[in-house]
Motif scaffolding. Structure first.
Motif, PDB file in Angstrom:
ATOM      1  N   GLN A 163      25.290  34.616  45.675  1.00  8.02           N
ATOM      2  CA  GLN A 163      26.195  35.556  46.641  1.00  8.02           C
ATOM      3  C   GLN A 163      27.785  35.322  46.832  1.00  8.02           C
ATOM      4  N   LYS A 164      28.113  34.103  46.504  1.00  5.49           N
ATOM      5  CA  LYS A 164      29.707  34.026  46.359  1.00  5.49           C
ATOM      6  C   LYS A 164      30.025  34.591  45.089  1.00  5.49           C
ATOM      7  N   ALA A 165      29.365  34.545  43.875  1.00  8.75           N
ATOM      8  CA  ALA A 165      29.659  35.326  42.702  1.00  8.75           C
ATOM      9  C   ALA A 165      29.679  36.656  42.962  1.00  8.75           C
ATOM     10  N   LEU A 166      28.656  37.257  43.538  1.00  4.35           N
ATOM     11  CA  LEU A 166      28.662  38.806  44.003  1.00  4.35           C
ATOM     12  C   LEU A 166      30.104  39.205  44.726  1.00  4.35           C
ATOM     13  N   ARG A 186      35.052  41.706  44.985  1.00  7.99           N
ATOM     14  CA  ARG A 186      36.661  41.840  45.326  1.00  7.99           C
ATOM     15  C   ARG A 186      37.355  42.379  43.995  1.00  7.99           C
ATOM     16  N   ALA A 187      36.904  41.854  42.955  1.00 10.08           N
ATOM     17  CA  ALA A 187      37.623  42.172  41.666  1.00 10.08           C
ATOM     18  C   ALA A 187      37.690  43.627  41.448  1.00 10.08           C
ATOM     19  N   GLU A 207      37.903  38.377  35.787  1.00  5.56           N
ATOM     20  CA  GLU A 207      37.395  37.782  37.049  1.00  5.56           C
ATOM     21  C   GLU A 207      35.822  38.076  36.917  1.00  5.56           C
ATOM     22  N   LEU A 208      35.860  39.611  36.782  1.00  5.99           N
ATOM     23  CA  LEU A 208      34.344  40.266  36.831  1.00  5.99           C
ATOM     24  C   LEU A 208      33.572  39.788  35.773  1.00  5.99           C
ATOM     25  N   ALA A 209      34.123  39.433  34.638  1.00  2.88           N
ATOM     26  CA  ALA A 209      33.341  39.068  33.561  1.00  2.88           C
ATOM     27  C   ALA A 209      32.808  37.806  33.658  1.00  2.88           C
ATOM     28  N   LYS A 210      33.574  36.727  34.145  1.00  2.00           N
ATOM     29  CA  LYS A 210      33.243  35.473  34.508  1.00  2.00           C
ATOM     30  C   LYS A 210      32.314  35.632  35.857  1.00  2.00           C
ATOM     31  N   ARG A 214      26.486  35.102  37.568  1.00  2.00           N
ATOM     32  CA  ARG A 214      25.390  35.710  38.066  1.00  2.00           C
ATOM     33  C   ARG A 214      24.258  35.419  37.066  1.00  2.00           C
ATOM     34  N   ARG A 215      24.402  35.875  36.029  1.00  2.00           N
ATOM     35  CA  ARG A 215      23.270  35.845  34.856  1.00  2.00           C
ATOM     36  C   ARG A 215      22.763  34.588  34.628  1.00  2.00           C
TER      37      ARG A 215
END
Length: 161
Positions: A72-75, A80-81, A145-148, A153-154
């Motif tokens: 959830q935090k990663a999402l 945000r990114a 940040e989005l890629a990370k 998430r994966r």
């Protein structure tokens, strides 16, 4: 006297039967108490085992809860990114549109007035170039940040499977 003796014998026999019934009832009551204690002991043991099994199940679910919280935090980071990138693109579009409007107005003016506006236009172009470079840098940072976030998430989705 025989009648009294017969009555006494009958009374004695009835007393014996009543005593036997009372003894049988007491024995049945004692057996029922023993069965009740055995049942209560079994129920207590079952309750202890059930509580232990529930604690184990709860402990087994804890890593999954933590993984879901992390996902959830990663999402949220990913969202945000994306929002920041979208805002940067919209701001840049607005600036470009403003430049196009100014360009159209300039085409309508005589050349002598345009020559006088060249220094101001040069400054605006430099400001737009700086803004574009900042937007590129922000966009690049947001893309990283989005890629990370997607990688996390994966990885978390793999952990949940």
């Amino acid at each position: 006297m025989l009648v009294r003796a017969a009555e006494a014998a009958t009374a004695w026999a009835e007393g014996q039967r009543a005593a036997e019934r009372a003894t049988v009832a007491e024995q049945g009551l004692e057996a029922a108490k023993v069965r009740q204690e055995e049942t209560e002991t079994g129920l207590r043991a079952s309750l202890v085992n059930t509580e232990a099994a529930l604690q184990e199940a709860l402990a087994a679910l804890e890593p999954e809860r933590a993984a879901l919280e992390s996902a959830q935090k990663a999402l949220e980071v990913e969202q945000r990114a994306r929002l920041e990138a979208d805002q940067e693109v919209l701001a840049l579009r607005g600036r470009v549109m403003g430049t196009e409007d100014a360009s159209a107005r300039l085409r309508e003016q005589p050349i002598s007035e345009l020559v006088a506006l060249l220094p101001e236009l040069g400054e605006k172009v430099k400001a737009l170039e700086r803004d574009l470079e900042m937007t590129k840098a922000n966009f690049s940072r947001n893309a990283e940040e989005l890629a990370k976030s997607r990688e996390e998430r994966r990885a978390l989705e793999g952990d949940l499977d």
